[in-house]
Design an enzyme around this catalytic site. Structure first.
Site, mmCIF file in Angstrom:
data_model
loop_
_atom_site.group_PDB
_atom_site.id
_atom_site.type_symbol
_atom_site.label_atom_id
_atom_site.label_comp_id
_atom_site.label_asym_id
_atom_site.label_seq_id
_atom_site.Cartn_x
_atom_site.Cartn_y
_atom_site.Cartn_z
ATOM 1 N N CYS A 42 -1.210 -14.553 -7.020
ATOM 2 C CA CYS A 42 -0.151 -13.529 -7.153
ATOM 3 C C CYS A 42 -0.727 -12.121 -7.037
ATOM 4 O O CYS A 42 -0.299 -11.216 -7.754
ATOM 5 C CB CYS A 42 0.599 -13.694 -8.468
ATOM 6 S SG CYS A 42 1.532 -15.219 -8.599
ATOM 7 N N LYS A 68 -0.104 -17.613 -22.123
ATOM 8 C CA LYS A 68 -1.532 -17.328 -21.935
ATOM 9 C C LYS A 68 -2.234 -17.149 -23.281
ATOM 10 O O LYS A 68 -3.455 -17.307 -23.378
ATOM 11 C CB LYS A 68 -1.718 -16.079 -21.081
ATOM 12 C CG LYS A 68 -1.148 -16.168 -19.673
ATOM 13 C CD LYS A 68 -1.425 -14.900 -18.890
ATOM 14 C CE LYS A 68 -0.594 -14.820 -17.631
ATOM 15 N NZ LYS A 68 -0.895 -15.882 -16.642
ATOM 16 N N GLN A 123 -3.704 -10.484 -19.444
ATOM 17 C CA GLN A 123 -5.029 -11.076 -19.553
ATOM 18 C C GLN A 123 -5.833 -10.485 -20.713
ATOM 19 O O GLN A 123 -6.427 -11.213 -21.507
ATOM 20 C CB GLN A 123 -5.809 -10.888 -18.234
ATOM 21 C CG GLN A 123 -5.213 -11.609 -17.045
ATOM 22 C CD GLN A 123 -5.270 -13.118 -17.161
ATOM 23 O OE1 GLN A 123 -6.140 -13.678 -17.826
ATOM 24 N NE2 GLN A 123 -4.334 -13.802 -16.525
ATOM 25 N N ASP A 176 -0.376 -3.582 -18.117
ATOM 26 C CA ASP A 176 -0.158 -5.027 -18.095
ATOM 27 C C ASP A 176 -1.218 -5.688 -18.974
ATOM 28 O O ASP A 176 -2.393 -5.735 -18.624
ATOM 29 C CB ASP A 176 -0.244 -5.523 -16.648
ATOM 30 C CG ASP A 176 -0.052 -7.032 -16.523
ATOM 31 O OD1 ASP A 176 0.022 -7.718 -17.560
ATOM 32 O OD2 ASP A 176 0.007 -7.523 -15.383
#
Length: 407
Positions: free
Chosen positions: A365, A226, A203, A200
């Site tokens: 989350c 983001k 970020q 993932d």
């Protein structure tokens, strides 16, 4: 550092506004980042001067829109260090990208009793699709804890794998703790054991250089909103070997070559996995945002944010009534915290907002991580490339007010 934060701030019009009579201190970048003027201008131009549907038209506007839209595929490939732009699939964001992996790859290649290894600090977007497979196919989810500092040990991840493990799905950077995971070591060890890896990148891709070829991962999704780009935009890198093992997840126009009553002939990848009219303008805006970031230099952005992290860590550590979650030495500039006493995260966030400081409050989350830490909710201050040490001071001042109110 070759990075002028004041010049960068001038590129973001929203940063000049006030909230509740105070200068806006925007520290909610982990949820969604603000947009530079070049992205706003690109979106406006695309809608007012250049809009048309892509791929299927032969007229000028369609050709122009297609050229700009498809040009972003190469930009994303360059941004992520992918060797071939055909390994980039456009999505609405990381959530769709992970679901594409779940439905397009995992559902085709996993069977009842097969295992998926996850860490407890995964975002729900990297949990719920795997629960779908657990519920519908009998796939087993195997969880790996983080240590007291919030670090994830690659060896612990690999030790959790068995001969039934088919996928390791972990974050590159925690959206709660800021922990940066050594995913390269995990990916190399997983490849040696023929285990697929889904990293993932929501970020990490924002805060530091990423090279998926060097990491050796199979899947790496990112989210446009983001990355200082439009909401509803994103992409996923898929290793060619894994893409060859996938079936389409969504059916419709443009992912097919021919449709007959008794047969469908699919288009080639990546178009095979991009059904229907896409987010044309959003994707164009994403390309502009990534070009903007690469123009500043990802190394420069990372260095600036390390400086912010170190300064914020020092200032927050000086508040002995503040409980910060996550103390990884190499973490990103993300700080989640609670106050000693009965103050709820929502109350803290409300007080901070009155001082113009925008933070996130809740579980972010990350339910399993909250359970692991024994925390019901926290506040999160997440920094971006346009934040400053003065804004760290504003955060601390607002927190001291909270302490006076709630102590």
């Amino acid at each position: 550092m070759g990075f002028d934060v004041e010049a960068v701030r001038a590129d973001f019009p929203i940063l000049s506004r006030e909230v509740n009579g105070k200068p806006l201190v925007y520290l909610d970048n982990g949820a969604s980042a603000q947009k530079p003027q070049v992205v706003i201008d690109a979106i406006t131009k695309a809608y007012t001067q250049e809009y048309s549907n892509v791929h299927r038209g032969l007229h000028y506007l369609s050709n122009l829109a297609t050229e700009k839209y498809e040009g972003v595929r190469g930009i994303v490939a360059r941004f992520l260090g992918a060797e071939d732009e055909t390994s980039i699939i456009f999505t609405s964001g990381t959530t769709e990208g992970i679901n594409l992996v779940a439905y397009g790859w995992a559902m085709e290649n996993l069977r009842e009793g097969d295992e998926i290894v996850l860490s407890v600090m995964e975002h729900h977007a990297n949990i719920v699709p795997w629960h779908f497979l657990r519920e519908r196919m009998g796939v087993k989810l195997v969880w790996v804890d983080v240590d007291v500092n919030g670090d994830l040990d690659p060896q612990a991840v690999m030790e959790a794998c068995t001969d039934r493990t088919k996928l390791i799905a972990v974050t590159h950077m925690s959206n709660v703790l800021g922990t940066v995971v050594d995913v390269k070591t995990i990916c190399q060890a997983a490849r040696a054991r023929a285990i697929a890896t889904m990293i993932d990148g929501s970020q990490a891709s924002v805060h530091m250089p990423v090279n998926v070829t060097d990491l050796g991962c199979d899947f790496y999704p990112v989210t446009g909103h983001k990355l200082y780009g439009p909401s509803g935009s994103g992409a996923i890198y898929i290793h060619p070997d894994r893409m060859a093992e996938m079936r389409p997840f969504i059916g419709g126009g443009d992912m097919i070559r021919e449709v007959h009553k008794d047969e469908v002939i699919y288009n080639d990848a990546p178009f095979k996995f991009e059904a229907g009219t896409p987010g044309i303008v959003q994707t164009i805006g994403l390309g502009v945002a990534l070009d903007y970031m690469m123009g500043l230099g990802m190394d420069n952005i990372a260095a600036h944010e390390r400086h912010l992290r170190d300064y914020a860590r020092e200032r927050l550590d000086g508040l002995n009534w503040l409980n910060v979650q996550g103390h990884s030495a190499g973490k990103g500039a993300i700080f989640s915290f609670t106050l000693e006493g009965a103050a709820h995260a929502h109350d803290i966030s409300t007080v901070l907002d009155k001082k113009g400081v925008a933070v996130r409050a809740g579980q972010h989350c990350c339910g399993p991580l909250m359970d692991h830490m024994g925390v019901t909710a926290s506040c999160r201050a997440s920094f971006g490339m346009y934040n400053t040490t003065d804004e760290v001071d504003s955060l601390v001042d607002a927190l001291e007010l909270c302490h006076k109110l709630f102590a």
